[in-house]
Motif scaffolding. Structure first.
Motif, mmCIF file in Angstrom:
data_model
loop_
_atom_site.group_PDB
_atom_site.id
_atom_site.type_symbol
_atom_site.label_atom_id
_atom_site.label_comp_id
_atom_site.label_asym_id
_atom_site.label_seq_id
_atom_site.Cartn_x
_atom_site.Cartn_y
_atom_site.Cartn_z
ATOM 1 N N LYS A 42 1.275 -1.134 -0.181
ATOM 2 C CA LYS A 42 -0.302 -0.292 -0.361
ATOM 3 C C LYS A 42 1.067 1.212 0.112
ATOM 4 O O LYS A 42 2.016 1.249 0.425
ATOM 5 N N ASP A 43 -0.059 1.969 -0.495
ATOM 6 C CA ASP A 43 1.008 4.116 -0.335
ATOM 7 C C ASP A 43 1.004 4.436 1.374
ATOM 8 O O ASP A 43 1.905 5.070 1.019
ATOM 9 N N GLY A 44 0.193 4.021 1.429
ATOM 10 C CA GLY A 44 -0.559 5.235 3.153
ATOM 11 C C GLY A 44 -1.631 6.058 2.740
ATOM 12 O O GLY A 44 -1.482 7.167 1.507
ATOM 13 N N LYS A 45 -2.847 5.617 3.142
ATOM 14 C CA LYS A 45 -3.917 6.300 3.004
ATOM 15 C C LYS A 45 -2.919 8.307 3.964
ATOM 16 O O LYS A 45 -2.502 8.207 4.223
ATOM 17 N N VAL A 46 -3.800 9.390 2.819
ATOM 18 C CA VAL A 46 -3.876 10.359 2.827
ATOM 19 C C VAL A 46 -5.123 11.139 3.566
ATOM 20 O O VAL A 46 -5.972 10.641 3.504
ATOM 21 N N VAL A 47 -4.548 11.641 4.729
ATOM 22 C CA VAL A 47 -5.390 12.646 5.628
ATOM 23 C C VAL A 47 -5.191 13.794 5.661
ATOM 24 O O VAL A 47 -3.843 14.811 5.634
ATOM 25 N N VAL A 48 -6.430 14.620 5.331
ATOM 26 C CA VAL A 48 -6.339 16.133 4.706
ATOM 27 C C VAL A 48 -7.351 16.633 5.858
ATOM 28 O O VAL A 48 -8.506 16.526 6.332
ATOM 29 N N GLY A 50 -7.485 20.471 6.508
ATOM 30 C CA GLY A 50 -7.575 22.178 6.718
ATOM 31 C C GLY A 50 -6.565 22.571 5.038
ATOM 32 O O GLY A 50 -7.087 21.897 4.088
ATOM 33 N N GLN A 51 -5.722 23.092 4.578
ATOM 34 C CA GLN A 51 -5.001 22.695 3.534
ATOM 35 C C GLN A 51 -3.611 21.656 3.582
ATOM 36 O O GLN A 51 -2.946 22.003 2.854
ATOM 37 N N MET A 52 -3.878 20.752 4.507
ATOM 38 C CA MET A 52 -2.894 20.478 4.589
ATOM 39 C C MET A 52 -2.924 19.102 4.580
ATOM 40 O O MET A 52 -3.706 18.355 4.987
ATOM 41 N N ALA A 53 -2.150 18.168 4.606
ATOM 42 C CA ALA A 53 -2.428 17.147 4.091
ATOM 43 C C ALA A 53 -0.438 16.218 3.920
ATOM 44 O O ALA A 53 -0.140 16.599 4.233
ATOM 45 N N ALA A 54 -1.159 14.543 4.769
ATOM 46 C CA ALA A 54 0.338 14.096 4.691
ATOM 47 C C ALA A 54 -0.491 12.478 4.398
ATOM 48 O O ALA A 54 -1.459 11.726 4.798
ATOM 49 N N ARG A 55 0.695 11.583 4.271
ATOM 50 C CA ARG A 55 0.277 10.119 4.062
ATOM 51 C C ARG A 55 0.542 9.583 4.825
ATOM 52 O O ARG A 55 1.474 9.837 6.293
ATOM 53 N N GLY A 352 -4.359 4.199 0.000
ATOM 54 C CA GLY A 352 -3.507 5.227 -0.587
ATOM 55 C C GLY A 352 -2.849 5.448 -2.170
ATOM 56 O O GLY A 352 -2.562 6.527 -2.410
ATOM 57 N N PHE A 353 -4.293 4.989 -2.417
ATOM 58 C CA PHE A 353 -3.526 5.252 -4.050
ATOM 59 C C PHE A 353 -4.541 5.859 -5.092
ATOM 60 O O PHE A 353 -4.200 6.678 -5.628
ATOM 61 N N LEU A 354 -5.281 6.557 -4.118
ATOM 62 C CA LEU A 354 -6.733 7.206 -4.771
ATOM 63 C C LEU A 354 -7.051 8.733 -3.426
ATOM 64 O O LEU A 354 -6.297 8.234 -2.404
ATOM 65 N N LYS A 531 -0.496 16.430 -5.774
ATOM 66 C CA LYS A 531 -1.370 16.501 -5.805
ATOM 67 C C LYS A 531 -1.772 14.997 -4.858
ATOM 68 O O LYS A 531 -1.894 14.282 -5.435
ATOM 69 N N LEU A 532 -2.776 15.217 -3.162
ATOM 70 C CA LEU A 532 -2.021 14.457 -2.927
ATOM 71 C C LEU A 532 -3.990 13.994 -2.353
ATOM 72 O O LEU A 532 -4.628 13.116 -1.711
#
Length: 816
Positions: A42-48, A50-55, A352-354, A531-532
């Protein structure tokens, strides 16, 4: 065990390289083709927020063993020798579930705990390093477990295509490919694959075709699509390895000398008998037909395009779609059967792929409260406006209010200005007229950007050649312009806009199929261009469809009508926007957004072109279904409310801060504050706890933005989750100094620990746990790391024991 190895001092990596790999290779496993290390599934889910995102961080499987390229058999999970032999079993079982393999080996270097799902008498047994099974032994067990017949083996064991770059199918693509190949090997002739937009359906189709073609199970193959861009991209990209064996059917000519044929429906058939090019070959000519976007075009049984599939009914047929069409009139499942495999948008986001999404719902006063004209009020063209209450469904469909269009455009502009004015944006409007008016409003609101480049805002619809010509530039990450595209139907499907960061919905959408396709315009991830995630700006309550169980649930057959009932596809199947690049179907004409024509539409055969495409444009279709629009000026419009919601772990939209998200996540892992504190204090290294929490969804960078960068991760969790008053890192460091902790050390040791405490106050606990900190300022003033350790502590073990003791002092309760 090799002579001279002290397992007690070996790291996990040492256990793998010095004990596990030698044992596996000695059993006959080939290091080049059958053994892969550090397999990241897996790539690791992106958590969003505000204007921040992290895997989220994800672990990789230590070792995966393969029978052949792309056919996994077993997972090996290793741990350090201080752990029991079965420590890695549950972790390994998780990887095995993703890969759908029956064998898992857990080891600490003493031997293996062997989990064997094929052995129902005793699933888990311990075996020695020397008794690791051979490839032949595992393959025999695997083949029996799968139930392969001898005549199926040449097909199911056919190698995948290897392009030499190291690219391999993702775990879900492996499942989709293997399940389809196995089904076809068993003789199943109708197969449906459901995979979310952006998950590689075409690449999956290529590997399916490649293996069947190479095994000579299928010798002549047809890849069928309804948009030129889908065929051309497939021909140039994923299918390129077929080389000279492949052709694109043009000018209504089917050349039987080729084996792989790519074609548009329109190039194979038409209303005239002379246009039915598919009849140039016998019904048994094709062994395999793969239908891209099978929810469109030939989905209906009385569709003009279904005749192609019916003619080649003896061929094995595989339907590909992100959105299987299941209505009371049309059913993919009725034709293809239940999906062989489904990979949903929800699962793609979790893996984490989408890209996940943030939704901003905007309520406009006249949409919510309605608007009624004054008595005998006329529009700008002098027409008396029908006296009734107009609401959200009416605006830009039967009535145009200029100030509403301007307010929507202002909201879009303001969002881009405060985030990223160059973020690729698609604005979905009700029709071409609406898209043009929206383009004008956005141009007028962005004069500085338009002055830099007049293509900053463009209308990209089927009737506009200048706009369509910019479609490739819009979806190309390397091209800055156009930035904003206003559209109605052209960009709902088949547009691979990887860097699209804003999807605007000012269109009434009731079709679930269409809604999924539109959302799919934003779900692709492009790490290279940052683009996450993406934002959905919703003015028409379309995102209420996220709450519909059908949005991310298993498709269910609901067709109830009888064959022969009138179906819009009879008309719409053959309608093309411009030069065959797009098609209007009942998927992308919402029944509530147009009025049915009073008379049945009659197709003009004279409009057909020599390649079988009907050149009726979107404007022509709108003329057929056009309703009168009242155009009103001078109506004051305002925003009543905006709500920001985020994608949650269960696939629902929630309104919460990241603190709320963290609190919910941590409470699932630790029942109480005492349980969390005990785990923290017992850990040899606090960084291990920090990384474990990251795997469960705690993103420290986002928390720092919400609660402050000067808090230690321990205090962040205690404060946010358990409502404890926090201490900053400096406060913790000062408390240690006040307790005269350093008096039990002297000389170099006291100096080093004092500097480590200062380092903690500045950078956190992970810095002082890393021995490399001794290489940098201010420690390099004391000598090289080994010199510092020898002078101050005598040995590495003593140094790490002192650091651990310092950490215990840092995290003493306040009363201590």
């Amino acid at each position: 065990m090799p002579q001279g190895i002290n397992k007690a001092n070996l790291t996990e990596t040492d256990i793998i390289t010095k004990l596990v790999l030698p044992a596996v290779k000695s059993a006959g496993w080939d290091d080049m083709t059958q053994i892969r290390q550090e397999v990241k599934l897996k790539d690791g889910k992106v958590v969003v927020r505000g204007q921040m995102a992290a895997r989220q961080k994800v672990k990789a499987a230590d070792i995966v063993l393969y029978h052949k390229t792309g056919m996994p058999l077993a997972v090996i999970e290793a741990k350090a020798n201080k752990f029991e032999i079965g420590k890695g079993m549950q972790q390994g079982l998780g990887y095995a579930k993703l890969l759908e393999v029956p064998f898992v080996f857990s080891t600490n270097g003493d031997g293996f705990l062997f989990h064997d799902k094929t052995n129902t008498a005793q699933i888990e047994t311990e075996i020695s390093l020397e008794d690791f099974p051979t490839p032949e032994q595992l393959w025999l067990k695997f083949a029996q477990w799968k139930g392969y017949e001898s005549d199926q083996l040449p097909i199911v064991t056919q190698d995948y295509h290897d392009d030499g770059t190291g690219k391999a199918p993702r775990y879900y693509q492996l499942q989709a490919i293997n399940k389809t190949v196995e089904a076809i090997a068993r003789g199943q002739d109708r197969n449906l694959l459901v995979m979310a937009t952006g998950t590689g359906k075409t690449y999956t189709a290529f590997q399916i075709i490649w293996r069947l073609w190479k095994a000579r199970a299928k010798k002549r193959i047809l890849f069928l699509a309804d948009r030129n861009v889908l065929v051309d991209q497939t021909f140039i990209n994923d299918f390129q390895p077929f080389g000279s064996a492949m052709t694109k059917i043009k000018n209504r000519k089917v050349d039987p000398s080729y084996e792989i044929h790519l074609a548009l429906y329109q190039a194979l058939t038409g209303p005239e008998e002379a246009q039915k090019a598919y009849k140039q070959v016998d019904p048994d000519f094709f062994d395999l037909i793969v239908i891209d976007e099978c929810h469109r075009g030939s989905a209906a049984e009385n569709s003009a395009w279904r005749e192609i599939l019916d003619y080649f009914s003896s061929a094995t047929q595989v339907g590909l779609t992100a959105t299987p069409k299941e209505t009371e009139e049309v059913s993919n499942i009725e034709y293809f059967g239940d999906p062989i495999y489904t990979y949903s948008l929800k699962q793609g986001i979790e893996d984490g792929f989408l890209a996940p999404y943030k939704v901003i719902r905007v309520d406009i006063d006249i949409d919510v409260q309605g608007w009624r004209p004054n008595k005998d009020q006329t529009d700008k063209n002098g027409h008396v406006i029908e006296d009734r209450i107009y609401n959200q469904k009416d605006f830009d469909r039967t009535i145009v209010i200029d100030d509403r269009t301007k307010l929507v455009a202002e909201t879009i502009t303001n969002y881009l200005k405060r985030t990223d004015p160059m973020a690729k944006t698609i604005v979905f409007c009700n029709d071409i007229d609406h898209a043009e008016r929206m383009r004008q409003a956005l141009v007028n609101l962005n004069p500085e950007q338009v002055k830099k480049n007049e293509k900053y805002v463009m209308r990209i619809t089927g009737d506009d050649d200048a706009g369509k010509a910019q479609l490739d530039n819009f979806i190309n990450p390397k091209k800055a312009y156009p930035v904003i595209a206003t559209t109605s139907e052209l960009m709902t499907t088949g547009v691979d806009a990887k860097t699209c960061k804003l999807v605007v919905l000012d269109q009434g959408i009731q079709s679930m199929t269409k809604f999924k396709q539109i959302i799919g315009r934003g779900t692709r991830i492009d790490d290279k261009y940052g683009k996450l995630w993406f934002t959905i700006l919703d003015f028409k309550k379309a995102t209420e469809l996220f709450a519909d169980p059908r949005f991310d649930g298993e498709p269910e057959q609901v067709k109830v009508t009888c064959p022969g009932d009138f179906e819009d596809d009879e008309i719409l199947d053959t309608i093309i926007e411009g030069d065959e690049d797009s098609i209007l179907t009942d998927d992308n004409i919402d029944p509530d957004s147009v009025q049915e024509p009073e008379k049945e539409y009659q197709h003009d055969d004279s409009s057909s072109s020599d390649n079988g495409d009907y050149n009726l444009t979107e404007d022509d279709w709108n003329d057929e279904v056009k309703v009168r629009k009242f155009h009103v000026k001078g109506v004051k419009v305002k925003t009543l409310a905006e709500r920001i919601q985020y994608y949650d772990s269960d696939g629902k939209l929630v309104t919460e801060s990241f603190k709320d998200y963290t609190r919910k996540t941590i409470n699932k892992q630790f029942a109480s504050l005492d349980e969390f504190v005990k785990k923290w204090q017992d850990a040899d290294k606090k960084q291990a706890i920090i990384e474990e929490l990251e795997e469960h969804g705690v993103i420290w960078e986002i928390l720092e933005q919400e609660v402050g960068k000067d808090l230690d991760p321990f205090d962040m969790i205690c404060h946010i989750v358990y409502d404890q008053p926090p201490l900053t890192r400096k406060e913790r460091a000062n408390n240690v100094k006040k307790r005269n902790y350093f008096t039990k050390f002297d000389g170099v040791a006291q100096d080093v620990l004092s500097r480590l405490l200062d380092k903690y106050a500045d950078a956190g606990v992970n810095e002082i746990e890393n021995i490399n900190v001794l290489k940098v300022t201010p420690f390099d003033e004391l000598g090289r790391p080994l010199e510092i350790i020898k002078k101050g502590f005598g040995s590495k073990e003593s140094y790490f024991a002192a650091v651990h003791d310092l950490e215990n002092e840092l995290y003493q309760p306040k009363s201590a």
